[in-house]
Design a protein around this motif. Structure first.
Motif, PDB file in Angstrom:
ATOM      1  N   SER A 169       0.130  32.956  -0.162  1.00  0.00           N
ATOM      2  CA  SER A 169       0.048  32.162   1.071  1.00  0.00           C
ATOM      3  C   SER A 169      -0.995  31.056   0.970  1.00  0.00           C
ATOM      4  O   SER A 169      -0.741  29.914   1.381  1.00  0.00           O
ATOM      5  N   ALA A 170      -2.162  31.366   0.424  1.00  0.00           N
ATOM      6  CA  ALA A 170      -3.196  30.333   0.285  1.00  0.00           C
ATOM      7  C   ALA A 170      -2.762  29.262  -0.714  1.00  0.00           C
ATOM      8  O   ALA A 170      -2.982  28.064  -0.490  1.00  0.00           O
ATOM      9  N   GLY A 171      -2.141  29.699  -1.807  1.00  0.00           N
ATOM     10  CA  GLY A 171      -1.663  28.732  -2.798  1.00  0.00           C
ATOM     11  C   GLY A 171      -0.588  27.831  -2.227  1.00  0.00           C
ATOM     12  O   GLY A 171      -0.614  26.611  -2.407  1.00  0.00           O
ATOM     13  N   LEU A 172       0.354  28.414  -1.505  1.00  0.00           N
ATOM     14  CA  LEU A 172       1.423  27.625  -0.911  1.00  0.00           C
ATOM     15  C   LEU A 172       0.873  26.647   0.129  1.00  0.00           C
ATOM     16  O   LEU A 172       1.271  25.472   0.170  1.00  0.00           O
ATOM     17  N   HIS A 189      -6.575  17.448  -7.545  1.00  0.00           N
ATOM     18  CA  HIS A 189      -7.116  18.646  -8.194  1.00  0.00           C
ATOM     19  C   HIS A 189      -6.900  19.874  -7.302  1.00  0.00           C
ATOM     20  O   HIS A 189      -6.540  20.951  -7.791  1.00  0.00           O
ATOM     21  N   PHE A 190      -7.089  19.713  -6.024  1.00  0.00           N
ATOM     22  CA  PHE A 190      -6.895  20.820  -5.089  1.00  0.00           C
ATOM     23  C   PHE A 190      -5.437  21.278  -5.091  1.00  0.00           C
ATOM     24  O   PHE A 190      -5.155  22.476  -5.105  1.00  0.00           O
ATOM     25  N   HIS A 191      -4.505  20.331  -5.071  1.00  0.00           N
ATOM     26  CA  HIS A 191      -3.080  20.677  -5.129  1.00  0.00           C
ATOM     27  C   HIS A 191      -2.764  21.424  -6.423  1.00  0.00           C
ATOM     28  O   HIS A 191      -2.039  22.429  -6.413  1.00  0.00           O
ATOM     29  N   TYR A 192      -3.289  20.944  -7.530  1.00  0.00           N
ATOM     30  CA  TYR A 192      -3.065  21.577  -8.838  1.00  0.00           C
ATOM     31  C   TYR A 192      -3.596  23.012  -8.850  1.00  0.00           C
ATOM     32  O   TYR A 192      -2.880  23.948  -9.235  1.00  0.00           O
ATOM     33  N   LEU A 193      -4.832  23.194  -8.420  1.00  0.00           N
ATOM     34  CA  LEU A 193      -5.413  24.538  -8.401  1.00  0.00           C
ATOM     35  C   LEU A 193      -4.677  25.451  -7.432  1.00  0.00           C
ATOM     36  O   LEU A 193      -4.542  26.656  -7.689  1.00  0.00           O
ATOM     37  N   SER A 194      -4.175  24.908  -6.348  1.00  0.00           N
ATOM     38  CA  SER A 194      -3.381  25.703  -5.409  1.00  0.00           C
ATOM     39  C   SER A 194      -2.095  26.182  -6.061  1.00  0.00           C
ATOM     40  O   SER A 194      -1.644  27.306  -5.820  1.00  0.00           O
ATOM     41  N   GLY A 195      -1.501  25.341  -6.901  1.00  0.00           N
ATOM     42  CA  GLY A 195      -0.313  25.754  -7.640  1.00  0.00           C
ATOM     43  C   GLY A 195      -0.610  26.899  -8.590  1.00  0.00           C
ATOM     44  O   GLY A 195       0.198  27.838  -8.729  1.00  0.00           O
ATOM     45  N   ILE A 196      -1.766  26.859  -9.218  1.00  0.00           N
ATOM     46  CA  ILE A 196      -2.173  27.956 -10.103  1.00  0.00           C
ATOM     47  C   ILE A 196      -2.398  29.221  -9.285  1.00  0.00           C
ATOM     48  O   ILE A 196      -1.990  30.316  -9.684  1.00  0.00           O
ATOM     49  N   PHE A 197      -3.039  29.081  -8.141  1.00  0.00           N
ATOM     50  CA  PHE A 197      -3.283  30.223  -7.253  1.00  0.00           C
ATOM     51  C   PHE A 197      -1.950  30.845  -6.822  1.00  0.00           C
ATOM     52  O   PHE A 197      -1.785  32.070  -6.838  1.00  0.00           O
ATOM     53  N   LEU A 198      -0.991  30.012  -6.474  1.00  0.00           N
ATOM     54  CA  LEU A 198       0.345  30.489  -6.106  1.00  0.00           C
ATOM     55  C   LEU A 198       0.979  31.230  -7.279  1.00  0.00           C
ATOM     56  O   LEU A 198       1.550  32.314  -7.105  1.00  0.00           O
ATOM     57  N   ALA A 199       0.864  30.680  -8.472  1.00  0.00           N
ATOM     58  CA  ALA A 199       1.439  31.311  -9.660  1.00  0.00           C
ATOM     59  C   ALA A 199       0.816  32.682  -9.938  1.00  0.00           C
ATOM     60  O   ALA A 199       1.521  33.616 -10.349  1.00  0.00           O
TER      61      ALA A 199
END
Length: 130
Positions: free
Chosen positions: A21-24, A47-57
């Protein structure tokens, strides 16, 4: 150990909602998902969008372990290692920059306490099914 396996599966499925949820939210909304809208520099936003994608993954990786959690040790440990390393970085920020808000302190606890305990639990379930 079937009850322990089922409980672990349920716990991982529920806790993985946090990074999913946080990543999305971060992927879709950027830093504004977590802080009042600001005039974010484009590089910080990117950078925030990129790291959020990693968090989602990471959350999706944890979910991928749930159906056969006793056989998915490598993936489970890799996802957990990413979480613990992120927690170590968050702890460094706490020491260098100060104490973050309560939700981030909860995250720190999940990252540095709960996740390692889940790794131990998953290892016990995996050993019990060998």
């Amino acid at each position: 150990m079937p009850n322990s396996k089922r409980l672990l599966q349920a716990m991982v499925a529920v806790l993985a909602l946090v990074p999913v949820s946080a990543g999305l939210a971060g992927v879709l909304l950027g830093p504004s998902a977590f802080a009042p809208s600001g005039d974010w520099p484009v590089d910080l936003d990117s950078h925030f969008h990129y790291l959020s994608g990693i968090f989602l993954a990471i959350g999706l990786a944890f979910w991928a372990t749930v159906p056969a959690i006793e056989r998915k040790t490598t993936l489970f440990r890799l996802a957990a290692a990413a979480v613990v390393l992120g927690g170590a970085a968050r702890l460094l920020s706490l020491v260098v920059d100060g104490v973050p808000s309560p939700p981030h302190l909860v995250g720190l606890c999940l990252e540095l306490v709960v996740t390692p305990l889940l790794v131990v639990w998953q290892a016990r379930v995996a050993r019990a099914t060998d």
